[in-house]
Design a protein around this motif. Structure first.
Motif, PDB file in Angstrom:
ATOM      1  N   ALA A 147     -87.918 -13.807  -2.255  1.00 22.89           N
ATOM      2  CA  ALA A 147     -89.165 -14.102  -1.548  1.00 22.89           C
ATOM      3  C   ALA A 147     -89.849 -12.808  -1.125  1.00 22.89           C
ATOM      4  CB  ALA A 147     -88.875 -14.977  -0.330  1.00 22.89           C
ATOM      5  N   ASP A 148     -89.057 -11.842  -0.660  1.00 25.76           N
ATOM      6  CA  ASP A 148     -89.589 -10.559  -0.192  1.00 25.76           C
ATOM      7  C   ASP A 148     -90.340  -9.846  -1.321  1.00 25.76           C
ATOM      8  OD1 ASP A 148     -89.612  -8.516   2.000  1.00 25.76           O
ATOM      9  OD2 ASP A 148     -88.611  -7.322   0.454  1.00 25.76           O
ATOM     10  N   VAL A 149     -89.753  -9.839  -2.506  1.00 28.85           N
ATOM     11  CA  VAL A 149     -90.393  -9.160  -3.644  1.00 28.85           C
ATOM     12  C   VAL A 149     -91.673  -9.900  -4.056  1.00 28.85           C
ATOM     13  CG1 VAL A 149     -90.107  -8.507  -6.065  1.00 28.85           C
ATOM     14  CG2 VAL A 149     -88.255  -8.110  -4.454  1.00 28.85           C
ATOM     15  N   LEU A 150     -91.627 -11.234  -4.027  1.00 29.17           N
ATOM     16  CA  LEU A 150     -92.830 -12.002  -4.366  1.00 29.17           C
ATOM     17  C   LEU A 150     -93.950 -11.723  -3.354  1.00 29.17           C
ATOM     18  CD1 LEU A 150     -91.310 -15.442  -5.479  1.00 29.17           C
ATOM     19  CD2 LEU A 150     -92.318 -13.671  -6.925  1.00 29.17           C
ATOM     20  N   ILE A 151     -93.568 -11.630  -2.073  1.00 31.82           N
ATOM     21  CA  ILE A 151     -94.561 -11.328  -1.034  1.00 31.82           C
ATOM     22  C   ILE A 151     -95.145  -9.937  -1.265  1.00 31.82           C
ATOM     23  CG2 ILE A 151     -94.823 -10.820   1.438  1.00 31.82           C
ATOM     24  CD1 ILE A 151     -92.777 -13.134   1.902  1.00 31.82           C
ATOM     25  N   LEU A 152     -94.274  -8.983  -1.581  1.00 39.39           N
ATOM     26  CA  LEU A 152     -94.755  -7.629  -1.874  1.00 39.39           C
ATOM     27  C   LEU A 152     -95.748  -7.652  -3.033  1.00 39.39           C
ATOM     28  CD1 LEU A 152     -91.570  -5.384  -1.550  1.00 39.39           C
ATOM     29  CD2 LEU A 152     -93.667  -5.148  -0.242  1.00 39.39           C
ATOM     30  N   GLY A 153     -95.437  -8.437  -4.041  1.00 36.19           N
ATOM     31  CA  GLY A 153     -96.336  -8.559  -5.180  1.00 36.19           C
ATOM     32  C   GLY A 153     -97.682  -9.119  -4.766  1.00 36.19           C
ATOM     33  N   TYR A 154     -97.649 -10.110  -3.889  1.00 34.14           N
ATOM     34  CA  TYR A 154     -98.894 -10.732  -3.439  1.00 34.14           C
ATOM     35  C   TYR A 154     -99.752  -9.754  -2.637  1.00 34.14           C
ATOM     36  CZ  TYR A 154    -102.123 -13.884  -1.161  1.00 34.14           C
ATOM     37  OH  TYR A 154    -103.269 -14.476  -0.700  1.00 34.14           O
ATOM     38  N   VAL A 155     -99.144  -9.085  -1.657  1.00 34.73           N
ATOM     39  CA  VAL A 155     -99.947  -8.173  -0.826  1.00 34.73           C
ATOM     40  C   VAL A 155    -100.364  -6.934  -1.626  1.00 34.73           C
ATOM     41  CG1 VAL A 155     -99.089  -8.939   1.412  1.00 34.73           C
ATOM     42  CG2 VAL A 155     -97.890  -7.106   0.213  1.00 34.73           C
ATOM     43  N   GLY A 156     -99.603  -6.632  -2.707  1.00 36.88           N
ATOM     44  CA  GLY A 156     -99.982  -5.518  -3.568  1.00 36.88           C
ATOM     45  C   GLY A 156    -101.320  -5.758  -4.252  1.00 36.88           C
ATOM     46  N   ALA A 157    -101.656  -7.037  -4.445  1.00 33.32           N
ATOM     47  CA  ALA A 157    -102.914  -7.377  -5.105  1.00 33.32           C
ATOM     48  C   ALA A 157    -104.066  -7.457  -4.115  1.00 33.32           C
ATOM     49  CB  ALA A 157    -102.771  -8.708  -5.837  1.00 33.32           C
ATOM     50  N   MET A 158    -103.733  -7.462  -2.830  1.00 36.18           N
ATOM     51  CA  MET A 158    -104.756  -7.612  -1.788  1.00 36.18           C
ATOM     52  C   MET A 158    -105.170  -6.234  -1.271  1.00 36.18           C
ATOM     53  SD  MET A 158    -105.370 -10.697  -1.480  1.00 36.18           S
ATOM     54  CE  MET A 158    -104.791 -11.756  -2.779  1.00 36.18           C
ATOM     55  N   PRO A 159    -106.353  -6.164  -0.650  1.00 40.96           N
ATOM     56  CA  PRO A 159    -106.732  -4.873  -0.077  1.00 40.96           C
ATOM     57  C   PRO A 159    -105.737  -4.445   1.000  1.00 40.96           C
ATOM     58  CG  PRO A 159    -108.362  -6.584   0.439  1.00 40.96           C
ATOM     59  CD  PRO A 159    -107.391  -7.184  -0.501  1.00 40.96           C
ATOM     60  N   ALA A 160    -105.432  -3.136   1.068  1.00 34.89           N
ATOM     61  CA  ALA A 160    -104.442  -2.645   2.027  1.00 34.89           C
ATOM     62  C   ALA A 160    -105.081  -2.495   3.398  1.00 34.89           C
ATOM     63  CB  ALA A 160    -103.862  -1.315   1.549  1.00 34.89           C
ATOM     64  N   GLU A 161    -105.241  -3.603   4.100  1.00 33.35           N
ATOM     65  CA  GLU A 161    -105.849  -3.548   5.437  1.00 33.35           C
ATOM     66  C   GLU A 161    -105.395  -4.754   6.245  1.00 33.35           C
ATOM     67  OE1 GLU A 161    -109.751  -3.442   3.827  1.00 33.35           O
ATOM     68  OE2 GLU A 161    -109.980  -5.609   3.831  1.00 33.35           O
ATOM     69  N   GLY A 162    -105.514  -4.640   7.560  1.00 34.15           N
ATOM     70  CA  GLY A 162    -105.244  -5.748   8.470  1.00 34.15           C
ATOM     71  C   GLY A 162    -103.880  -6.374   8.274  1.00 34.15           C
ATOM     72  N   LEU A 163    -103.891  -7.708   8.201  1.00 36.43           N
ATOM     73  CA  LEU A 163    -102.655  -8.464   8.126  1.00 36.43           C
ATOM     74  C   LEU A 163    -101.863  -8.134   6.854  1.00 36.43           C
ATOM     75  CD1 LEU A 163    -100.952 -10.657   9.516  1.00 36.43           C
ATOM     76  CD2 LEU A 163    -102.169 -12.351   8.140  1.00 36.43           C
ATOM     77  N   TYR A 164    -102.588  -7.938   5.733  1.00 36.81           N
ATOM     78  CA  TYR A 164    -101.911  -7.634   4.468  1.00 36.81           C
ATOM     79  C   TYR A 164    -101.058  -6.378   4.594  1.00 36.81           C
ATOM     80  CZ  TYR A 164    -105.092 -10.975   2.257  1.00 36.81           C
ATOM     81  OH  TYR A 164    -105.774 -12.097   1.901  1.00 36.81           O
ATOM     82  N   LEU A 165    -101.623  -5.378   5.261  1.00 32.17           N
ATOM     83  CA  LEU A 165    -100.911  -4.112   5.405  1.00 32.17           C
ATOM     84  C   LEU A 165     -99.660  -4.304   6.266  1.00 32.17           C
ATOM     85  CD1 LEU A 165    -100.988  -1.178   4.597  1.00 32.17           C
ATOM     86  CD2 LEU A 165    -102.322  -0.689   6.636  1.00 32.17           C
TER      87      LEU A 165
END
Lengths: 259, 420
Positions: free
Chosen positions: B346-364
């Motif tokens: 799950a951790d790696v999948l989450i990392l993959g998801y936030v990797g596609a999102m802008p690096a700011e706010g909650l994603y970061l």
């Protein structure tokens, strides 16, 4: 078989992730029924021909299509103009050729093998004529925009008066589907702008649909062949998989272990 | 290995085999005793070999038509798509093949993590695997640069710029990599050369990977050492061949679906815009399979430390056989590890998801927590778990859990007679 369902679940999950990742900033685009979507999707021939008409009469005064040749217009899976029609279309354009034996450049009528004639000599000339904005080449435009055909279709119909709090510079227009809502292309389509030879009523909606269909074909000229081959390939694979499955069952029955 | 002396039947076979023992090799590969309880997660080794061959074959054809020049690369790709016979098919297979390759390799790696396949005596197989994975990432990254679209150009700029984080010599290294002062034609031609070279290096390492595998033999879902050949094993051919074949066909159906019906869904639209050094795309994102590492890179505020974190995230895997202190291989008998395993997935999948999102706010924030957890898993949880975890009793043989403790003599006999 339980494990297989897990594998498929994982595959779906992964493709789902990459899919949501790429459509994260999506606005609701206008929808229409595209004939080329789906497993058996094909282009609507008449729509492609009308779309070509819209492109030549409207878009082509600013937008190039450098990867297309006039011969493509007569090829299978495209607008499928007859060879004579395509030749006539090509001949209606002046093509710069040369140098000839005297070292001079000259112009001649277009041939089937010629690329679509470009509206401007180069990018700088295009920018100079369009207030600094380069009208993008349309050959692969549909694939170069996140929303694809829906985006282009919506954009063509997305011109509105700007909201009160938005001020626009000269030569900039408001479009609700454009990224940032500001676009340097003015509204190009109006009802009855072109006269379709097949008698179709040229509404803005109809023209948008036709020209977008044409752009989709321009970007994916082998789409029909791809869909056709894909169906055959997948049916073949499914049959083969079934046969191999039963062979496997038979072979493994010798060792009496579940697989 | 339990190779009984093999002698070819024909005289020519004997003559040839004495000089080059290819027939002995073929016989070894055919008879190779394989645990009979391997599940479908074990079929991805064969699938990966298929992926590699597919990439090499389609790549060779593409290289015949592609032009590695900054002014012509984009045009030549469109030429392949439009005018080369079935060029569209070959290119879409190659482009989606990369994604399929990574999909399969991630399943292969996570299978190994679950069943403890990296543990003694299979450390070398595992480390070769990690090197293959690193080379795959390099090949995929450079391949993505070749169409010379916007994402190609800017992806190359971002990734090569990572080397500038190296103190003192960083800038010099980047200039050296580029062959100039920005990503340009020299960068493209060298990437093309390396992209052509790496798959053959991978092919060589795959041979070593399989060779090393054939020394101790396959691990299995129960994770115990088994006697080979025995009632616990089946010969590779026909049992494993047909099972791998079946799984490969299932995989090919998914593959075909992507190629024929959604060939561009795994790519980025911006890569159909020709590279323009003067226009930066709104978001520069790598291909999906590199996203978890991209998330780790961006979660660290310092550039150098970010690069170090990203590299460590991959290299830490090479140390895994020693970080995991548990003597039990399979997670089936490790109730606590099993839960941490799924948390890691799950951790790696989450990392993959936030990797596609802008690096700011909650994603970061999420990226930082997930990055911290990733390292926590390998550096703290695994070593401690090995000492503390109360594992379940492991069976003595594969047949035991399946047949409920009493080996079926008739079956065993029948199988042994088949083996001999």
């Amino acid at each position: 078989m339980k494990n297989l369902s897990k594998i498929f679940f994982l595959i779906i999950l992964l493709s789902g992730i990459s899919f949501t990742a790429q459509t994260a900033e999506k606005v609701e685009y206008l929808k229409t029924d595209w004939s080329f979507k789906g497993l058996f999707g094909k282009f609507d021939r008449a729509s492609l021909q009308r779309g070509y008409q819209v492109y030549t009469e409207v878009c082509s005064s600013c937008h190039s299509m450098k990867y297309l040749s006039y011969r493509n217009l007569a090829e299978k899976g495209g607008p499928e103009f007859s060879l004579e029609q395509a030749k006539a279309i090509a001949a209606s354009f002046e093509v710069k050729d040369g140098p000839n034996a005297d070292g001079e450049m000259f112009t001649r009528p277009g041939k089937l093998s010629d690329k679509f004639v470009m509206p401007y000599e180069n990018v700088k000339a295009a920018q100079a004529a369009n207030g600094g904005a380069y009208p993008p080449d349309m050959s692969v435009l549909v694939k170069a925009r996140g929303g694809g055909v829906d985006y282009i279709y919506s954009l063509l119909q997305g011109y509105e008066d700007p909201p009160a709090d938005v001020s626009l510079d000269d030569g900039v227009y408001y479009n609700k589907y454009m990224y940032g809502n500001k676009i340097k292309m003015s509204n190009q389509l109006s009802d009855g702008l072109v006269e379709y030879s097949d008698g179709t009523n040229a509404t803005v909606e109809q023209m948008s649909k036709d020209v977008t269909t044409f752009l989709m074909w321009a970007a994916e000229p082998h789409l029909e062949a791809r869909h056709k081959m894909g169906f055959k390939a997948i049916v073949y694979l499914i049959i083969l998989t079934t046969l191999v499955y039963f062979s496997m069952k038979k072979i493994w029955s010798r060792v009496e272990t579940k697989i | 290995m339990s190779d009984h002396e093999y002698t070819p039947k024909s005289n020519f076979g004997k003559w040839f085999n004495d000089r080059l023992p290819l027939l002995t090799l073929a016989n070894h590969l055919t008879d190779y005793p394989t645990p009979k309880n391997l599940n479908y997660w074990w079929t991805f080794g064969g699938i990966l070999t298929f992926c590699l061959i597919t990439q090499i074959v389609t790549g060779l054809v593409l290289a015949m038509h592609y032009i590695a020049h900054a002014d012509m690369a984009f045009d030549s790709v469109e030429h392949i798509m439009r005018d080369v016979n079935y060029g569209w098919l070959i290119r879409y297979i190659h482009a989606n093949g990369a994604s399929m390759f990574f999909l399969a390799v991630y399943i292969h790696i996570f299978r190994s993590l679950f069943y403890g396949s990296y543990k003694s005596p299979r450390e070398i197989i595992w480390i070769i695997g990690i090197i293959i994975y690193l080379l795959m990432m390099a090949a995929a990254f450079m391949g993505y640069v070749l169409p010379w679209g916007q994402m190609s150009f800017w992806g190359a700029t971002v990734i090569t710029n990572l080397f500038s984080a190296i103190p003192l010599v960083g800038e010099g290294i980047v200039t050296w990599l580029w062959g100039g002062y920005s990503v340009d034609n020299p960068t493209l031609t060298r990437f093309f050369t390396l992209h052509y070279l790496i798959p053959f290096l991978i092919l060589g390492l795959v041979v070593l990977h399989i060779w090393a595998l054939h020394v101790p033999g396959n691990n299995n879902p129960v994770g115990i050492d088994i006697k080979k050949p025995s009632k616990d094993t089946v010969p590779f051919h026909p049992y494993i061949v047909i099972k791998d074949g079946f799984a490969l066909l299932m995989f090919m159906i998914v593959f075909a679906f992507f190629v024929f019906y959604t060939p561009n869904i795994l790519g980025h639209a911006d890569n159909y815009i020709e590279a323009d050094p003067l226009v930066t795309p709104a978001h520069i994102v790598p291909e999906w399979y590199l996203l978890p590492f991209y998330a780790i890179l961006r979660s660290v505020p310092d550039k150098l430390l970010g690069v170090v974190a990203m590299l460590s995230a991959i290299l830490i895997l090479a140390a895994l056989p020693w970080l995991d202190t548990s003597k039990i291989r399979s997670a089936v008998f490790r109730p606590i590890y099993r839960q941490f395993y799924w948390v890691l997935v799950a951790d790696v999948l989450i990392l993959g998801y936030v990797g596609a999102m802008p690096a700011e706010g909650l994603y970061l924030l999420v990226a930082r927590v997930a990055t911290a957890y990733y390292f926590l898993h390998f550096l703290v949880i695994l070593p401690v778990l090995g000492w503390r975890e109360k594992t379940l009793p492991i069976p003595l043989s594969i047949t035991e859990p399946i047949l409920g403790g009493s080996p079926n003599l008739a079956t065993a006999k029948k199988k042994e007679s088949l083996d001999n």
